[in-house]
Design a protein around this motif. Sequence first.
Motif, PDB file in Angstrom:
ATOM      1  N   MET A 111       0.818  -1.215   0.000  1.00  0.00           N
ATOM      2  CA  MET A 111       0.000   0.000   0.000  1.00  0.00           C
ATOM      3  C   MET A 111       0.851   1.264   0.000  1.00  0.00           C
ATOM      4  SD  MET A 111      -2.968  -1.362  -0.121  1.00  0.00           S
ATOM      5  CE  MET A 111      -4.049   0.030   0.211  1.00  0.00           C
ATOM      6  N   ASP A 112       2.163   1.113  -0.170  1.00  0.00           N
ATOM      7  CA  ASP A 112       3.055   2.274  -0.149  1.00  0.00           C
ATOM      8  C   ASP A 112       2.702   3.348  -1.178  1.00  0.00           C
ATOM      9  OD1 ASP A 112       4.414   1.125   1.910  1.00  0.00           O
ATOM     10  OD2 ASP A 112       6.050   0.335   0.675  1.00  0.00           O
ATOM     11  N   PRO A 113       2.221   2.989  -2.368  1.00  0.00           N
ATOM     12  CA  PRO A 113       1.898   4.037  -3.351  1.00  0.00           C
ATOM     13  C   PRO A 113       0.924   5.085  -2.837  1.00  0.00           C
ATOM     14  CG  PRO A 113       1.904   1.897  -4.405  1.00  0.00           C
ATOM     15  CD  PRO A 113       2.053   1.647  -2.944  1.00  0.00           C
ATOM     16  N   PHE A 114       0.028   4.709  -1.936  1.00  0.00           N
ATOM     17  CA  PHE A 114      -0.984   5.649  -1.464  1.00  0.00           C
ATOM     18  C   PHE A 114      -0.439   6.654  -0.458  1.00  0.00           C
ATOM     19  CE2 PHE A 114      -3.486   2.005  -2.953  1.00  0.00           C
ATOM     20  CZ  PHE A 114      -4.329   2.658  -3.828  1.00  0.00           C
ATOM     21  N   ALA A 115       0.858   6.588  -0.192  1.00  0.00           N
ATOM     22  CA  ALA A 115       1.495   7.625   0.616  1.00  0.00           C
ATOM     23  C   ALA A 115       1.775   8.875  -0.205  1.00  0.00           C
ATOM     24  CB  ALA A 115       2.798   7.096   1.216  1.00  0.00           C
ATOM     25  N   HIS A 116       1.680   8.752  -1.523  1.00  0.00           N
ATOM     26  CA  HIS A 116       1.939   9.878  -2.414  1.00  0.00           C
ATOM     27  C   HIS A 116       0.637  10.614  -2.724  1.00  0.00           C
ATOM     28  CE1 HIS A 116       6.063   8.470  -3.202  1.00  0.00           C
ATOM     29  NE2 HIS A 116       5.535   7.247  -3.194  1.00  0.00           N
ATOM     30  N   GLY A 117       0.712  11.926  -2.752  1.00  0.00           N
ATOM     31  CA  GLY A 117      -0.485  12.732  -2.962  1.00  0.00           C
ATOM     32  C   GLY A 117      -1.134  12.503  -4.316  1.00  0.00           C
ATOM     33  N   PHE A 118      -0.343  12.358  -5.373  1.00  0.00           N
ATOM     34  CA  PHE A 118      -0.943  12.193  -6.699  1.00  0.00           C
ATOM     35  C   PHE A 118      -1.646  10.852  -6.830  1.00  0.00           C
ATOM     36  CE2 PHE A 118       3.252  10.350  -7.146  1.00  0.00           C
ATOM     37  CZ  PHE A 118       3.075   9.268  -8.005  1.00  0.00           C
ATOM     38  N   VAL A 119      -1.166   9.826  -6.120  1.00  0.00           N
ATOM     39  CA  VAL A 119      -1.857   8.535  -6.133  1.00  0.00           C
ATOM     40  C   VAL A 119      -3.152   8.622  -5.328  1.00  0.00           C
ATOM     41  CG1 VAL A 119      -1.671   6.077  -5.592  1.00  0.00           C
ATOM     42  CG2 VAL A 119       0.327   7.312  -6.424  1.00  0.00           C
ATOM     43  N   GLN A 120      -3.122   9.355  -4.232  1.00  0.00           N
ATOM     44  CA  GLN A 120      -4.341   9.553  -3.451  1.00  0.00           C
ATOM     45  C   GLN A 120      -5.406  10.273  -4.263  1.00  0.00           C
ATOM     46  OE1 GLN A 120      -3.164  11.661   0.074  1.00  0.00           O
ATOM     47  NE2 GLN A 120      -1.808  10.020   0.797  1.00  0.00           N
ATOM     48  N   ALA A 180      -5.595  10.285  -7.508  1.00  0.00           N
ATOM     49  CA  ALA A 180      -6.021   9.350  -8.550  1.00  0.00           C
ATOM     50  C   ALA A 180      -7.036   8.351  -7.999  1.00  0.00           C
ATOM     51  CB  ALA A 180      -4.812   8.615  -9.118  1.00  0.00           C
ATOM     52  N   ALA A 181      -6.795   7.859  -6.788  1.00  0.00           N
ATOM     53  CA  ALA A 181      -7.717   6.894  -6.183  1.00  0.00           C
ATOM     54  C   ALA A 181      -9.069   7.541  -5.888  1.00  0.00           C
ATOM     55  CB  ALA A 181      -7.112   6.326  -4.903  1.00  0.00           C
ATOM     56  N   LEU A 182      -9.045   8.771  -5.356  1.00  0.00           N
ATOM     57  CA  LEU A 182     -10.299   9.455  -5.045  1.00  0.00           C
ATOM     58  C   LEU A 182     -11.064   9.802  -6.315  1.00  0.00           C
ATOM     59  CD1 LEU A 182     -12.224  10.711  -3.040  1.00  0.00           C
ATOM     60  CD2 LEU A 182     -10.796  12.766  -3.005  1.00  0.00           C
ATOM     61  N   GLY A 183     -10.353  10.318  -7.318  1.00  0.00           N
ATOM     62  CA  GLY A 183     -11.022  10.628  -8.574  1.00  0.00           C
ATOM     63  C   GLY A 183     -11.556   9.386  -9.253  1.00  0.00           C
ATOM     64  N   GLY A 184     -10.763   8.320  -9.241  1.00  0.00           N
ATOM     65  CA  GLY A 184     -11.235   7.068  -9.820  1.00  0.00           C
ATOM     66  C   GLY A 184     -12.420   6.494  -9.083  1.00  0.00           C
ATOM     67  N   ALA A 185     -12.440   6.652  -7.742  1.00  0.00           N
ATOM     68  CA  ALA A 185     -13.570   6.167  -6.954  1.00  0.00           C
ATOM     69  C   ALA A 185     -14.856   6.927  -7.297  1.00  0.00           C
ATOM     70  CB  ALA A 185     -13.257   6.293  -5.467  1.00  0.00           C
ATOM     71  N   LEU A 186     -14.743   8.240  -7.467  1.00  0.00           N
ATOM     72  CA  LEU A 186     -15.915   9.026  -7.860  1.00  0.00           C
ATOM     73  C   LEU A 186     -16.434   8.582  -9.221  1.00  0.00           C
ATOM     74  CD1 LEU A 186     -14.716  12.572  -6.723  1.00  0.00           C
ATOM     75  CD2 LEU A 186     -16.579  11.229  -5.714  1.00  0.00           C
ATOM     76  N   VAL A 216      -4.953   9.137 -15.303  1.00  0.00           N
ATOM     77  CA  VAL A 216      -5.590   9.211 -13.994  1.00  0.00           C
ATOM     78  C   VAL A 216      -4.637   9.781 -12.944  1.00  0.00           C
ATOM     79  CG1 VAL A 216      -4.949   6.848 -13.362  1.00  0.00           C
ATOM     80  CG2 VAL A 216      -6.977   7.899 -12.336  1.00  0.00           C
ATOM     81  N   LEU A 217      -3.331   9.593 -13.124  1.00  0.00           N
ATOM     82  CA  LEU A 217      -2.368  10.084 -12.152  1.00  0.00           C
ATOM     83  C   LEU A 217      -2.179  11.591 -12.230  1.00  0.00           C
ATOM     84  CD1 LEU A 217       0.342   7.284 -12.417  1.00  0.00           C
ATOM     85  CD2 LEU A 217      -1.459   7.535 -10.695  1.00  0.00           C
ATOM     86  N   ALA A 218      -2.765  12.224 -13.244  1.00  0.00           N
ATOM     87  CA  ALA A 218      -2.655  13.682 -13.384  1.00  0.00           C
ATOM     88  C   ALA A 218      -3.877  14.411 -12.830  1.00  0.00           C
ATOM     89  CB  ALA A 218      -2.454  14.056 -14.856  1.00  0.00           C
ATOM     90  N   ALA A 278     -17.053  12.111 -17.650  1.00  0.00           N
ATOM     91  CA  ALA A 278     -16.397  12.116 -16.346  1.00  0.00           C
ATOM     92  C   ALA A 278     -15.295  11.058 -16.262  1.00  0.00           C
ATOM     93  CB  ALA A 278     -17.425  11.886 -15.246  1.00  0.00           C
ATOM     94  N   SER A 279     -15.465   9.946 -16.978  1.00  0.00           N
ATOM     95  CA  SER A 279     -14.494   8.859 -16.921  1.00  0.00           C
ATOM     96  C   SER A 279     -13.305   9.083 -17.833  1.00  0.00           C
ATOM     97  CB  SER A 279     -15.172   7.535 -17.304  1.00  0.00           C
ATOM     98  OG  SER A 279     -16.307   7.297 -16.505  1.00  0.00           O
ATOM     99  N   TYR A 280     -13.392  10.103 -18.673  1.00  0.00           N
ATOM    100  CA  TYR A 280     -12.344  10.318 -19.671  1.00  0.00           C
ATOM    101  C   TYR A 280     -10.968  10.497 -19.032  1.00  0.00           C
ATOM    102  CZ  TYR A 280      -9.305  13.208 -22.528  1.00  0.00           C
ATOM    103  OH  TYR A 280      -8.214  13.743 -23.145  1.00  0.00           O
ATOM    104  N   GLN A 281     -10.880  11.310 -17.997  1.00  0.00           N
ATOM    105  CA  GLN A 281      -9.592  11.585 -17.377  1.00  0.00           C
ATOM    106  C   GLN A 281      -8.973  10.322 -16.801  1.00  0.00           C
ATOM    107  OE1 GLN A 281      -7.984  14.565 -17.242  1.00  0.00           O
ATOM    108  NE2 GLN A 281      -6.237  13.774 -16.099  1.00  0.00           N
ATOM    109  N   ALA A 282      -9.810   9.411 -16.308  1.00  0.00           N
ATOM    110  CA  ALA A 282      -9.290   8.227 -15.631  1.00  0.00           C
ATOM    111  C   ALA A 282      -8.811   7.159 -16.598  1.00  0.00           C
ATOM    112  CB  ALA A 282     -10.356   7.647 -14.703  1.00  0.00           C
ATOM    113  N   VAL A 283      -9.602   6.855 -17.606  1.00  0.00           N
ATOM    114  CA  VAL A 283      -9.275   5.709 -18.477  1.00  0.00           C
ATOM    115  C   VAL A 283      -9.258   6.058 -19.949  1.00  0.00           C
ATOM    116  CG1 VAL A 283     -10.044   3.936 -16.863  1.00  0.00           C
ATOM    117  CG2 VAL A 283     -11.701   4.999 -18.383  1.00  0.00           C
TER     118      VAL A 283
END
Length: 284
Positions: free
Chosen positions: A1-10, A12-18, A123-125, A186-191
Amino acid sequence: MDPFAHGFVQRAALGGALVAVLCGVVGTWVVVRGMAFLGEALAHGMLPGVALATVLGAPVLVGGALGAAVMSVGITALQRRGRLSYDTSIGLLFVAMLALGVIVVSHSGSFATDATTILFGDVLAIDETDLVLLAVATAVGIAAATAFHRPLVALAIDPRIAAVLDLGPRSARAVLVALVTLAVVASYQAVGSLLVVGLLLAPAVAAGPWTDRIPTRMVLAAVIGVASVVVGLLVSWHAATAAGASIAATAIAAAALSHAAHAALPTRRRASTPVPERSPCTTD
């Protein structure tokens, strides 16, 4: 779970979850109504708008929304005035908009970079502004799906029933197309535009075998979609693969595993006690 220590991954995860929540709600209706081809067409239909926005330096989500809106209006116009079948109308505009988008992108000076971002997303952007837009889009989508739940259910059963019950089948159809457009944009940025249908369909397909109720299926699809985003980001980080493609592939794998698990379950037999037959020779 180390990647989620980085702000851009967080982010990405929140945006992807939405996005996954919105796609879980809208994708359920897409699967129930058999509108997968429409989702694919809208995903490619927004390509010219995204390409123009990229070339002009405008917000890509705005350009994508305009492109998808033109696509949906064009499909309706061809179907009504041109007397073409639904799939024929979609197929014609599908190729026309895709070709126009490729022409616009190829005419720009940075074809390779722009094309990769447009087709596969980044998604990481995702930044704070994107998160706000995605949150608003998700809230609007859930509110519209809730407000038009009964007309959409009637439309899914039979448009004639919806008309008899005065539930506005045309309005429900327009709302459904608008919801698909919103989810795709809305999904365009992610995938990206090529993989958006995977996130729109796969979680809803994965949820299908486990429930017959539409609201429950939406919730389960949203949960599966969020899990696919998290797992996809982890796979992307540790395997050094593309984030958007990893998320889409994870969602497809979840759908396959869900159906395989359901098929492996033993067949449930109804628990009923048989009523003994009375012999005709028996007397009380």
